[in-house]
Design a protein around this motif. Structure first.
Motif, PDB file in Angstrom:
ATOM      1  N   PRO A  74      19.029 115.967  17.720  1.00  0.00           N
ATOM      2  CA  PRO A  74      20.032 115.555  16.896  1.00  0.00           C
ATOM      3  C   PRO A  74      21.037 116.681  16.426  1.00  0.00           C
ATOM      4  N   ASP A  75      20.584 117.675  16.023  1.00  0.00           N
ATOM      5  CA  ASP A  75      21.354 118.791  15.412  1.00  0.00           C
ATOM      6  C   ASP A  75      22.286 119.504  16.432  1.00  0.00           C
ATOM      7  N   VAL A  76      21.979 119.381  17.520  1.00  0.00           N
ATOM      8  CA  VAL A  76      23.021 119.882  18.570  1.00  0.00           C
ATOM      9  C   VAL A  76      24.076 118.952  19.235  1.00  0.00           C
ATOM     10  N   ASN A  77      25.229 119.220  18.840  1.00  0.00           N
ATOM     11  CA  ASN A  77      26.304 118.516  19.354  1.00  0.00           C
ATOM     12  C   ASN A  77      26.776 118.866  20.672  1.00  0.00           C
ATOM     13  N   TYR A  78      25.924 118.410  21.727  1.00  0.00           N
ATOM     14  CA  TYR A  78      26.151 118.721  23.057  1.00  0.00           C
ATOM     15  C   TYR A  78      27.395 118.368  23.758  1.00  0.00           C
ATOM     16  N   THR A  79      27.677 116.745  23.048  1.00  0.00           N
ATOM     17  CA  THR A  79      28.752 116.090  23.462  1.00  0.00           C
ATOM     18  C   THR A  79      29.988 117.042  23.409  1.00  0.00           C
ATOM     19  N   PHE A  80      30.313 117.730  22.079  1.00  0.00           N
ATOM     20  CA  PHE A  80      31.192 118.441  21.957  1.00  0.00           C
ATOM     21  C   PHE A  80      31.450 119.544  22.712  1.00  0.00           C
ATOM     22  N   MET A  81      30.160 120.247  22.874  1.00  0.00           N
ATOM     23  CA  MET A  81      30.219 121.417  23.926  1.00  0.00           C
ATOM     24  C   MET A  81      30.711 121.026  25.073  1.00  0.00           C
ATOM     25  N   ARG A  82      30.075 120.119  25.672  1.00  0.00           N
ATOM     26  CA  ARG A  82      30.534 119.430  27.007  1.00  0.00           C
ATOM     27  C   ARG A  82      32.125 119.271  27.125  1.00  0.00           C
ATOM     28  N   ILE A  83      32.717 118.373  25.973  1.00  0.00           N
ATOM     29  CA  ILE A  83      34.187 118.283  25.843  1.00  0.00           C
ATOM     30  C   ILE A  83      34.927 119.333  26.143  1.00  0.00           C
ATOM     31  N   PHE A  84      34.364 120.445  25.183  1.00  0.00           N
ATOM     32  CA  PHE A  84      35.162 121.863  25.188  1.00  0.00           C
ATOM     33  C   PHE A  84      35.350 122.366  26.533  1.00  0.00           C
ATOM     34  N   ASN A  85      34.240 122.339  27.374  1.00  0.00           N
ATOM     35  CA  ASN A  85      34.139 123.055  28.582  1.00  0.00           C
ATOM     36  C   ASN A  85      34.957 122.049  29.597  1.00  0.00           C
ATOM     37  N   ALA A  86      34.696 120.497  29.573  1.00  0.00           N
ATOM     38  CA  ALA A  86      35.643 119.814  30.377  1.00  0.00           C
ATOM     39  C   ALA A  86      37.116 119.751  30.288  1.00  0.00           C
ATOM     40  N   ALA A  87      37.625 120.442  29.212  1.00  0.00           N
ATOM     41  CA  ALA A  87      39.072 120.653  28.882  1.00  0.00           C
ATOM     42  C   ALA A  87      39.490 121.517  29.801  1.00  0.00           C
ATOM     43  N   PHE A  88      38.571 122.417  30.063  1.00  0.00           N
ATOM     44  CA  PHE A  88      39.201 123.696  31.267  1.00  0.00           C
ATOM     45  C   PHE A  88      39.453 122.847  32.690  1.00  0.00           C
ATOM     46  N   GLY A  89      38.429 121.939  32.976  1.00  0.00           N
ATOM     47  CA  GLY A  89      38.376 121.217  34.196  1.00  0.00           C
ATOM     48  C   GLY A  89      39.669 120.322  34.285  1.00  0.00           C
ATOM     49  N   ALA A  90      39.962 119.760  32.863  1.00  0.00           N
ATOM     50  CA  ALA A  90      41.054 118.452  33.255  1.00  0.00           C
ATOM     51  C   ALA A  90      42.399 119.474  33.114  1.00  0.00           C
ATOM     52  N   LEU A  91      42.422 120.528  32.282  1.00  0.00           N
ATOM     53  CA  LEU A  91      43.782 121.292  32.693  1.00  0.00           C
ATOM     54  C   LEU A  91      43.983 121.803  34.084  1.00  0.00           C
ATOM     55  N   CYS A  92      42.790 121.741  34.915  1.00  0.00           N
ATOM     56  CA  CYS A  92      43.086 122.215  36.317  1.00  0.00           C
ATOM     57  C   CYS A  92      44.387 121.295  36.907  1.00  0.00           C
ATOM     58  N   ILE A  93      44.284 120.028  36.664  1.00  0.00           N
ATOM     59  CA  ILE A  93      45.315 119.138  37.294  1.00  0.00           C
ATOM     60  C   ILE A  93      46.488 119.312  37.060  1.00  0.00           C
ATOM     61  N   PRO A  94      47.177 119.375  35.710  1.00  0.00           N
ATOM     62  CA  PRO A  94      48.561 119.735  35.561  1.00  0.00           C
ATOM     63  C   PRO A  94      48.889 121.150  36.368  1.00  0.00           C
ATOM     64  N   LEU A  95      48.081 122.343  36.395  1.00  0.00           N
ATOM     65  CA  LEU A  95      48.131 123.355  36.875  1.00  0.00           C
ATOM     66  C   LEU A  95      48.378 123.412  38.364  1.00  0.00           C
ATOM     67  N   ALA A  96      47.572 122.199  38.925  1.00  0.00           N
ATOM     68  CA  ALA A  96      47.740 122.187  40.438  1.00  0.00           C
ATOM     69  C   ALA A  96      49.304 121.532  40.780  1.00  0.00           C
ATOM     70  N   TYR A  97      49.433 120.543  39.842  1.00  0.00           N
ATOM     71  CA  TYR A  97      50.947 120.038  39.940  1.00  0.00           C
ATOM     72  C   TYR A  97      52.013 121.065  39.846  1.00  0.00           C
ATOM     73  N   TYR A  98      52.078 121.913  38.905  1.00  0.00           N
ATOM     74  CA  TYR A  98      53.083 122.821  38.959  1.00  0.00           C
ATOM     75  C   TYR A  98      52.930 123.845  39.782  1.00  0.00           C
ATOM     76  N   THR A  99      51.674 124.166  40.317  1.00  0.00           N
ATOM     77  CA  THR A  99      51.724 125.056  41.407  1.00  0.00           C
ATOM     78  C   THR A  99      52.325 124.564  42.756  1.00  0.00           C
ATOM     79  N   ALA A 100      52.070 123.236  43.075  1.00  0.00           N
ATOM     80  CA  ALA A 100      52.769 122.814  44.246  1.00  0.00           C
ATOM     81  C   ALA A 100      54.204 122.582  44.132  1.00  0.00           C
ATOM     82  N   LYS A 101      54.760 122.184  43.061  1.00  0.00           N
ATOM     83  CA  LYS A 101      56.048 122.455  42.733  1.00  0.00           C
ATOM     84  C   LYS A 101      56.533 123.754  43.126  1.00  0.00           C
ATOM     85  N   GLU A 102      55.983 124.642  42.396  1.00  0.00           N
ATOM     86  CA  GLU A 102      56.449 126.485  42.906  1.00  0.00           C
ATOM     87  C   GLU A 102      56.265 126.682  44.299  1.00  0.00           C
TER      88      GLU A 102
END
Length: 736
Positions: A135-163
């Motif tokens: 219970p004292d390990v907030n693994y959900t937050f640690m996963r969310i932190f990591n998932a943010a990097f994966g989520a930000l790949c999508i707008p990066l792909a959008y702007y790359t395709a435009k460039e």
């Protein structure tokens, strides 16, 4: 301006439009395959004035969808899943500030540690695979932190395709393919490095595309900004995993071509051309190197306490870690001292032996170098057989120095360090080193002569000193030198470092240099070695070589069945997936498998791109002017370079011998998606507008539908796996 022939080096005589001229008597240029310019204009919208709403709304919508697909039900599974067992543990070491060793650079793991710190985690959990999070390990937050990097790949792909100057519809398609790639969505949901690796790979490609589009604004503020951002991104991606070197190589290839083209432009003054070289050296070599080295500097600063990775580092480095025993050792070595001997070559380990014997050669007890501390690394310094015996009860102290002949006796087995004229098991040109005999049984081939080559604390070589003395061990009879290179023994030697007696006398060979690391002798006073500091650059190089050595040792074991490993040829065709956890009914199950359309479509586009280029080359040779210079440039930079990026990321895994898994293909997959987007854009722009619109809509629907169909493997499968048997299209997809 220099002619296009000079700029592109085709060898053909080009006209002002960059098209090949034909001599008199040749057949006139045929009617082009493309529609006439006025026909094309009917299909092209005029550039809108004012604010482009799509460029604001679309990336926001895609980003929101990205965060949803990467974080939906992210905390549903409360067990340590797959490689969370490794990277979660490494994050714990940062929080406890314990030195550890891993084959990957530290940036990604420091970010994992940061996620734990922000989550309030204290580093005490062991992250055992399949274990339930307390219970004292907030693994959900640690996963969310990591998932943010994966989520930000999508707008990066959008702007790359435009460039890359894809049409709006193709930009959406590329972005959707990244958004709806099931393997990306799955691997981003856990405490792993892959989302960070993909994120920095995407930023590097975006920086490359943007920097290329600013070539006509050389040395402007924006040009400098994107050049520096390119360097920072290259440094970051290499600091997460060495796979980042592949996308860095793509940028390097582009830079070489760009400078070569500028070299052919005789209108560029010499001082301006020199400035281009200096700018790129600074932006694309100096900055990435500094970023990479800075990640290791932070790594060393944070990990100030002794930990499980100490043995990988030099003895002087370890002596300055808090909690180490090295600072309490006696300074000078004497007969009867118990010690560990550290090889001073980059990536060197501790002189080691164990009960196991060589399967060939002498059949005597094995000698290796080992990177982990245990009692099998301990040796006694004993006198040679023709010298007075050592009396542990006597108060006499006989110090050891340069030129002295001694025996080294393995504390656990009582056998002597020995060599003879028998070929080493792997490096056949060297003599085998073994453990042989005991205190009374043996011969003069147990004798070694000490040759001190350096001492950081004194020029007096009459005494061998702990930590500070660098010395060589010359076999007194054979004249060869004890050496531990970066050659790994086979599985019978537990993949440890081969230790031999090299016949060539090369005093500069660091792999023949040793130092005393730990030292115990109750007759001698303790020495304070905290004043001896190890230079950062030396530690940096030492750790990187150790990482390389350990990485090379990650080869498949023919005696073991690895159900998770896969072969390089299986990845592009989606031949296999990977079970990330137990398949028990009570466990939330995740299966690492891609979107079939994204995989198969992107793989097909790689071959189709070559066919289309060949088609245009044949028609060009026959005199058809199908392409303008802008079309050729677009094929070159938006099609060929992504293809090169795929090649650079994929084929090293074909050549390397290390064990491989499906996630090793994920950076290459992104480049394949870009090639697919380019081809789709290139072909559909040559179709009637209504037809191309229909093709795009159908493709969007297929990509989204397949992602939705396979979404349980990403969001988590509950209950018996048999209820997901409809997703098992092939036997190798072990979903049910």
């Amino acid at each position: 301006m220099a002619s296009n022939a000079t700029a592109y080096g085709t060898g053909a005589d080009l006209d002002a439009a960059g098209l090949r001229k034909r001599t008199a008597g040749e057949v006139p240029a045929h009617t082009p395959l493309l529609p006439e310019e006025d026909e094309k204009k009917k299909y092209l919208k005029s550039k809108p004035s004012g604010v482009d709403i799509e460029s604001i709304v679309a990336p926001i919508v895609f980003t929101l969808l990205a965060f949803f697909t990467r974080m939906y039900k992210i905390g549903q599974s409360n067990i340590v899943t797959w490689d969370e067992a490794h990277f979660g543990k490494f994050g714990s070491h940062y929080l406890k500030r314990e030195f550890y060793f891993d084959v990957h650079p530290p940036l990604g793991k420091m970010l994992v540690g940061l996620s734990g710190y922000l989550a309030g985690y204290n580093g005490s959990f062991e992250f055992k695979s399949g274990e339930e999070y307390p219970p004292d390990v907030n693994y959900t937050f640690m996963r969310i932190f990591n998932a943010a990097f994966g989520a930000l790949c999508i707008p990066l792909a959008y702007y790359t395709a435009k460039e890359l100057k894809f049409s709006r519809r193709a930009v959406w398609l590329v972005t959707l393919m990244v958004l709806c790639e099931n393997s990306y969505a799955t691997i981003s949901r856990f405490i792993l490095l892959d989302a960070m690796l993909l994120f920095f790979t995407f930023t590097t490609v975006l920086c490359f595309a943007r920097f290329h589009n600013l070539q006509k604004k050389s040395f402007s503020f924006e040009w400098w900004a994107w050049l520096i951002l390119s360097g920072i991104s290259c440094g970051c991606v290499c600091s997460v995993k060495w796979v980042g070197l592949f996308v860095t190589a793509v940028i390097g290839l582009y830079t070489v071509e760009d400078l070569w083209n500028k070299f052919g432009d005789l209108n560029i003054p010499v001082h301006v051309y020199a400035a281009h070289w200096i700018a790129r050296i600074f932006g694309l070599i100096v900055i990435p190197t500094l970023v990479y080295m800075a990640s290791f500097k932070a790594h060393f600063i944070i990990l100030e306490n002794s930990g499980p990775g100490d043995a990988q580092m030099s003895s002087l480095f370890q002596a300055n870690l808090k909690g180490t025993e090295l600072g309490n050792s006696p300074l000078e070595i004497a007969i009867g001292s118990r010690a560990t001997l550290k090889n001073m070559g980059y990536g060197g380990g501790l002189l080691h032996s164990h009960m196991q014997t060589y399967p060939d050669g002498s059949g005597q007890q094995q000698i290796t170098c080992y990177h982990h501390k245990d009692s099998n690394n301990d040796w006694f310094f004993y006198p040679a057989r023709n010298q007075p015996d050592y009396d542990p009860e006597s108060d006499e102290i006989r110090f050891i120095g340069h030129g002295d002949t001694i025996r080294l006796i393995h504390t656990q087995t009582g056998r002597n360090l020995h060599s003879h004229v028998v070929a080493a098991p792997v490096t056949k040109a060297d003599n085998e080193v073994s453990c042989y005999g005991n205190l009374t049984v043996g011969d003069f081939k147990d004798h070694w002569t000490i040759e001190i080559v350096d001492d950081t604390s004194s020029r007096d070589y009459s005494k061998l000193r702990t930590l500070t003395s660098s010395f060589r061990l010359r076999h007194t009879v054979l004249g060869c030198y004890l050496r531990a290179g970066n050659v790994n023994l086979p599985q019978w030697g537990f993949k440890q470092i081969e230790t031999t007696c090299v016949k060539k006398n090369n005093p500069k060979d660091k792999f023949t240099h040793w130092n005393v690391e730990s030292h115990w002798n109750e007759k001698l006073p303790k020495a304070d070695v905290k004043s001896f500091k190890s230079p950062f650059l030396k530690d940096f190089l030492h750790l990187n070589v150790a990482m390389m050595t350990s990485n090379n040792a990650l080869v498949p074991d023919p005696d073991k069945q690895d159900d998770l490993a896969s072969q390089w040829w299986q990845w592009p065709i989606l031949h296999v997936g990977l079970r990330m956890c137990s398949w028990d009914e009570k466990v939330v199950k995740y299966f690492l498998l891609g979107n079939p359309f994204v995989y198969w479509g992107s793989t097909a586009s790689l071959g189709l791109f070559g066919v289309i280029v060949l088609f245009y080359l044949i028609r060009w040779q026959r005199g058809y002017n199908d392409l303008t210079q802008d079309d050729i440039d677009h094929i070159h930079y938006a099609g060929l370079y992504p293809l090169i990026g795929w090649f650079f990321h994929y084929f090293p895994f074909v050549a390397m011998a290390r064990v491989t898994y499906v996630h090793h293909y994920y950076p290459a997959l992104y480049f394949a998606i870009l090639v697919f987007g380019f081809l789709f854009n290139h072909i559909c722009e040559r179709l009637p507008r209504q037809v191309s619109n229909g093709v795009y809509v159908v493709t969007y629907a297929v990509v989204i539908s397949l992602f939705a169909l396979f979404s349980p493997i990403s969001f988590g499968m509950t209950g018996p796996s048999s209820q997901y048997s409809h997703l098992k299209w092939f036997d190798n997809w072990r979903i049910s």
